[in-house]
Write an enzyme that holds these catalytic residues in place. Structure first.
Site, PDB file in Angstrom:
ATOM      1  CE  LYS A 242      53.400  48.903  43.136  1.00 43.44           C
ATOM      2  NZ  LYS A 242      53.712  48.302  44.463  1.00 43.44           N
TER       3      LYS A 242
ATOM      4  N   GLY B 135      47.717  40.658  54.299  1.00 38.37           N
ATOM      5  CA  GLY B 135      48.472  39.427  54.525  1.00 38.37           C
ATOM      6  C   GLY B 135      47.846  38.591  55.630  1.00 38.37           C
TER       7      GLY B 135
ATOM      8  CG  ASN C 191      46.811  41.777  35.609  1.00 38.21           C
ATOM      9  OD1 ASN C 191      47.429  42.574  34.898  1.00 38.21           O
ATOM     10  ND2 ASN C 191      45.695  42.097  36.223  1.00 38.21           N
TER      11      ASN C 191
ATOM     12  CB  VAL D 192      40.073  39.512  37.717  1.00 41.74           C
ATOM     13  CG1 VAL D 192      41.269  39.077  36.881  1.00 41.74           C
ATOM     14  CG2 VAL D 192      38.783  39.059  37.074  1.00 41.74           C
TER      15      VAL D 192
ATOM     16  CG  PHE E 253      49.262  36.745  46.109  1.00 41.64           C
ATOM     17  CD1 PHE E 253      49.385  35.385  45.890  1.00 41.64           C
ATOM     18  CD2 PHE E 253      49.147  37.594  45.010  1.00 41.64           C
ATOM     19  CE1 PHE E 253      49.403  34.869  44.604  1.00 41.64           C
ATOM     20  CE2 PHE E 253      49.155  37.088  43.727  1.00 41.64           C
ATOM     21  CZ  PHE E 253      49.292  35.731  43.524  1.00 41.64           C
ATOM     22  CB  ILE E 254      53.797  38.606  45.610  1.00 41.04           C
ATOM     23  CG1 ILE E 254      52.715  38.699  44.524  1.00 41.04           C
ATOM     24  CG2 ILE E 254      55.194  38.465  44.980  1.00 41.04           C
ATOM     25  CD1 ILE E 254      52.857  39.876  43.578  1.00 41.04           C
TER      26      ILE E 254
ATOM     27  CE1 TYR F 170      48.755  49.171  43.321  1.00 35.32           C
ATOM     28  CE2 TYR F 170      48.538  48.997  40.930  1.00 35.32           C
ATOM     29  CZ  TYR F 170      49.066  48.541  42.124  1.00 35.32           C
ATOM     30  OH  TYR F 170      49.921  47.467  42.117  1.00 35.32           O
TER      31      TYR F 170
HETATM   32  C1  UD1 Z   1      46.235  44.116  38.878  1.00 33.58           C
HETATM   33  C2  UD1 Z   1      46.621  44.080  40.336  1.00 33.58           C
HETATM   34  C3  UD1 Z   1      47.577  45.209  40.617  1.00 33.58           C
HETATM   35  C4  UD1 Z   1      48.766  45.074  39.694  1.00 33.58           C
HETATM   36  C5  UD1 Z   1      48.281  45.123  38.266  1.00 33.58           C
HETATM   37  C6  UD1 Z   1      49.419  44.881  37.311  1.00 33.58           C
HETATM   38  C7  UD1 Z   1      45.122  43.211  42.063  1.00 33.58           C
HETATM   39  C8  UD1 Z   1      43.922  43.483  42.890  1.00 33.58           C
HETATM   40  N1  UD1 Z   1      45.436  44.202  41.178  1.00 33.58           N
HETATM   41  O1  UD1 Z   1      45.441  45.293  38.576  1.00 33.58           O
HETATM   42  O2  UD1 Z   1      48.012  45.172  41.956  1.00 33.58           O
HETATM   43  O3  UD1 Z   1      49.701  46.076  39.926  1.00 33.58           O
HETATM   44  O4  UD1 Z   1      47.348  44.059  38.059  1.00 33.58           O
HETATM   45  O5  UD1 Z   1      48.974  44.944  36.015  1.00 33.58           O
HETATM   46  O6  UD1 Z   1      45.759  42.195  42.195  1.00 33.58           O
HETATM   47  N2  UD1 Z   1      37.429  42.427  36.779  1.00 33.58           N
HETATM   48  C9  UD1 Z   1      36.183  41.914  36.501  1.00 33.58           C
HETATM   49  N3  UD1 Z   1      35.503  41.302  37.513  1.00 33.58           N
HETATM   50  C10 UD1 Z   1      35.989  41.198  38.780  1.00 33.58           C
HETATM   51  C11 UD1 Z   1      37.252  41.723  39.060  1.00 33.58           C
HETATM   52  C12 UD1 Z   1      37.954  42.346  38.033  1.00 33.58           C
HETATM   53  O7  UD1 Z   1      35.695  42.001  35.370  1.00 33.58           O
HETATM   54  O8  UD1 Z   1      35.300  40.615  39.651  1.00 33.58           O
HETATM   55  C13 UD1 Z   1      38.211  43.045  35.684  1.00 33.58           C
HETATM   56  C14 UD1 Z   1      38.680  44.452  36.007  1.00 33.58           C
HETATM   57  O9  UD1 Z   1      37.693  45.402  35.714  1.00 33.58           O
HETATM   58  C15 UD1 Z   1      39.911  44.547  35.103  1.00 33.58           C
HETATM   59  C16 UD1 Z   1      40.452  43.112  35.082  1.00 33.58           C
HETATM   60  O10 UD1 Z   1      39.382  42.280  35.504  1.00 33.58           O
HETATM   61  O11 UD1 Z   1      39.567  44.939  33.805  1.00 33.58           O
HETATM   62  C17 UD1 Z   1      41.631  42.914  36.017  1.00 33.58           C
HETATM   63  O12 UD1 Z   1      41.293  43.457  37.281  1.00 33.58           O
HETATM   64  P1  UD1 Z   1      42.175  43.225  38.587  1.00 33.58           P
HETATM   65  O13 UD1 Z   1      42.401  41.784  38.794  1.00 33.58           O
HETATM   66  O14 UD1 Z   1      41.570  44.015  39.689  1.00 33.58           O
HETATM   67  O15 UD1 Z   1      43.601  43.760  38.153  1.00 33.58           O
HETATM   68  P2  UD1 Z   1      44.197  45.131  37.583  1.00 33.58           P
HETATM   69  O16 UD1 Z   1      43.294  46.276  37.832  1.00 33.58           O
HETATM   70  O17 UD1 Z   1      44.651  44.866  36.201  1.00 33.58           O
END
Ligand code: UD1
Length: 318
Positions: A153, A41, A178, A192, A16-17, A149
């Site tokens: 990092k 990827g 994010n 998400v 992606f990035i 994770y």
């Molecule tokens: C994300 C990145 C991570 C990065 C970090 C930086 C991904 C998968 N993860 O982690 O690589 O280092 O940001 O801050 O790209 N959620 C829902 N429903 C869903 C999916 C997620 O409610 O279907 C919530 C999760 O519980 C969380 C939030 O959305 O509270 C963000 O989740 P996610 O997108 O997985 O990201 P991070 O865990 O913050």
């Protein structure tokens, strides 16, 4: 850094990035080698580059030291974007996350020593702040990771810094918040926004873990690419760590509302499930240091970025 003579390696280059970084490097006149094990990827992210003379793709893994050593031998710059990126997945399999994210990074760093690599840019993560309560998060805070994770990092970032201090390798760490945008593979371990987008477009409601009041700083991948290019050329960046976000917090409830509206799926009301283990409650970037030293100013608002993303998905499915 002179563009015409610089050869750049992008690990995770089909991801992606990474694939967005590849595009920008090519359009700025760099010669690019991309390495990716195609675990997350996808070759389609690089399909438009495959016939270029200034581009080469290698299918391979950063855990393979012999390969990494050969690839690094004749490059000037490394962008290290290859990683297992899911918090959730790291909770299920911490050892695998450690192997890819920590050993993979150490392999690359070791390979850079004695090579012609003049700069190593590491895609780190805001997850390292973990439980640190201060908001917004600034680079001076003591990291307190709360997931395997985040530990991986932080460990990799620490290696990167040590290779600067002990071995004199010019490094820059970018703590991405994010990141969202086109090309992120969809699956249980996606971010998400990718998950919500794919569910909405197939008429499924978003699933929110917890009460949805947790917040994130969502940053468009195009702003992240800008930050990466600044990290490549800026002299003051060497040895430093920078937050790369926007300075704007959005709750998961707000995000779901915005996306349902933009995608025209307002009737698909979110479903709530238990919170995920290892999840940070609040995450927001202080980007003062990146502004001051790198000259990084994010340009894409979340609403604009999400609209662009809906357009991208729509065009792709036509
Ligand atoms: C994300 C990145 C991570 C990065 C970090 C930086 C991904 C998968 N993860 O982690 O690589 O280092 O940001 O801050 O790209 N959620 C829902 N429903 C869903 C999916 C997620 O409610 O279907 C919530 C999760 O519980 C969380 C939030 O959305 O509270 C963000 O989740 P996610 O997108 O997985 O990201 P991070 O865990 O913050």
């Amino acid at each position: 850094m002179s563009r015409s003579c610089s050869k750049v390696l992008v690990t995770g280059g089909a991801g992606f990035i990474g694939s967005h970084v590849v595009d920008r490097l090519l359009s700025d006149g760099f010669e690019v080698v991309a390495i990716d094990n195609l675990c997350a990827g996808r070759l389609e992210n690089l399909a438009h580059c495959q016939n270029r003379e200034d581009f080469r793709f290698i299918q391979g893994d950063v855990r393979d030291f012999g390969l990494v050593k050969r690839v690094v031998r004749d490059v000037d710059v490394v962008f290290h974007e290859a990683a297992l990126v899911s918090v959730n997945r790291s909770v299920e399999d911490p050892a695998l996350t450690n192997e890819v994210n920590v050993t993979g990074t150490l392999n690359l760093l070791k390979a850079c020593l004695g090579s012609g690599v003049r700069r190593f840019i590491y895609g780190s993560s805001s997850s390292v702040y973990g439980e640190a309560e201060t908001l917004p998060k600034h680079e001076g805070l003591m990291p307190q990771p709360i997931s395997p994770y985040a530990v991986s990092k932080l460990a990799a970032e620490s290696y990167v810094k040590v290779f600067y201090k002990v071995y004199g390798l010019d490094t820059v760490c970018l703590r991405y918040f994010n990141v969202y945008g086109s090309r992120q593979a969809y699956g249980p371990y996606s971010g998400v926004i990718t998950i919500f987008m794919n569910r909405l477009l197939s008429d499924q409601p978003p699933v929110i873990y917890g009460d949805g009041e947790q917040t994130r700083d969502f940053v468009d991948v195009r702003d992240v690419v800008d930050a990466s290019m600044l990290a490549l050329t800026n002299r003051g960046a060497v040895g430093e760590v920078f937050n790369i976000g926007t300075g704007v917090a959005t709750s998961i409830n707000q995000l779901a509302g915005m996306l349902r509206e933009i995608a025209g799926k307002i009737d698909l009301k979110p479903v709530y499930e238990n919170p995920r283990p290892g999840d940070i409650r609040h995450s927001l970037a202080d980007i003062g240091k990146a502004k001051k030293i790198l000259g990084y100013y994010p340009k894409v608002s979340l609403r604009e970025g999400l609209s662009n993303l809906v357009d991208w998905y729509t065009k792709r499915s036509l």
